[in-house]
Scaffold this active site. Structure first.
Site, mmCIF file in Angstrom:
data_model
loop_
_atom_site.group_PDB
_atom_site.id
_atom_site.type_symbol
_atom_site.label_atom_id
_atom_site.label_comp_id
_atom_site.label_asym_id
_atom_site.label_seq_id
_atom_site.Cartn_x
_atom_site.Cartn_y
_atom_site.Cartn_z
ATOM 1 C CB THR A 1 11.543 -101.118 -20.609
ATOM 2 O OG1 THR A 1 11.490 -101.446 -21.997
ATOM 3 C CG2 THR A 1 11.899 -102.352 -19.795
ATOM 4 C CG ASP A 2 11.714 -95.606 -19.595
ATOM 5 O OD1 ASP A 2 12.760 -96.228 -19.906
ATOM 6 O OD2 ASP A 2 11.653 -94.867 -18.605
ATOM 7 C CG PHE A 3 13.159 -93.070 -23.701
ATOM 8 C CD1 PHE A 3 14.464 -92.600 -23.656
ATOM 9 C CD2 PHE A 3 12.219 -92.523 -22.851
ATOM 10 C CE1 PHE A 3 14.826 -91.591 -22.768
ATOM 11 C CE2 PHE A 3 12.571 -91.517 -21.957
ATOM 12 C CZ PHE A 3 13.875 -91.050 -21.911
ATOM 13 C CB SER A 4 16.015 -94.908 -20.427
ATOM 14 O OG SER A 4 15.150 -95.274 -19.371
ATOM 15 C CB ILE B 1 14.664 -98.304 -16.407
ATOM 16 C CG1 ILE B 1 14.105 -96.910 -16.630
ATOM 17 C CG2 ILE B 1 16.186 -98.286 -16.461
ATOM 18 C CD1 ILE B 1 14.487 -95.920 -15.537
#
Length: 153
Positions: free
Chosen positions: A31-34, A36
């Site tokens: 996942t990324d920082f958000s 997702i």
């Protein structure tokens, strides 16, 4: 002690008719920082689907390569559509289906699902290469790729 003779049993997914299905769990690293799944990680999931599809059909990449003297598959073109995001802990299923085998190339359709939802679709054109040149796909491999001789089905 486990009765499983092959510790990797089941890791390559399974076939439903001529579609290979590979379950993948989404981890934090995907996942990324958000929170997702980072868009490029879907490419990795699809690569695993294509590789494990071959493996489960009885074709190992190392045997194909034959110490640099065999056939290599190289992605020539890929078209991807993103519909919905996946998030950490999702259980995804990568579906891989060989749509067409030509002389030295093939077209593979792939979907990534979460349950009944289609999250991502991809069309992949793959070229067979031997000695830095296009190579005709042997008939026995063509049959396997088209689902006519599936070991794991």
């Amino acid at each position: 002690m486990s009765d499983v003779k092959d510790p990797g049993a089941g890791l390559a997914g399974y076939f439903r008719d001529d579609v290979h299905i590979l379950p993948i769990r989404v981890y934090y690293e995907d996942t990324d920082f958000s929170g997702i799944v980072y868009h490029a990680n879907y490419l990795r999931f699809m690569e695993r689907g294509r590789t494990d599809s071959l493996r489960l059909a009885g074709v190992g990449q190392s045997e194909l390569h034959a110490d640099g003297k065999g056939i290599f598959f190289a992605v020539r073109r890929m078209t991807i559509e993103y519909f919905k995001p996946a998030v950490m802990d999702d259980l995804l299923h990568v579906e891989t289906h060989t749509r067409e085998v030509r002389g030295a190339s093939l077209i593979i359709d792939q979907k990534i699902r979460r349950g009944d939802e289609v999250l991502v679709t991809g069309e992949v054109r793959v070229a067979a290469i031997a000695g830095d040149r296009p190579a005709r796909i042997p008939d026995h491999l063509r049959d396997i790729l088209m689902g006519k001789k599936l070991v794991g089905a």
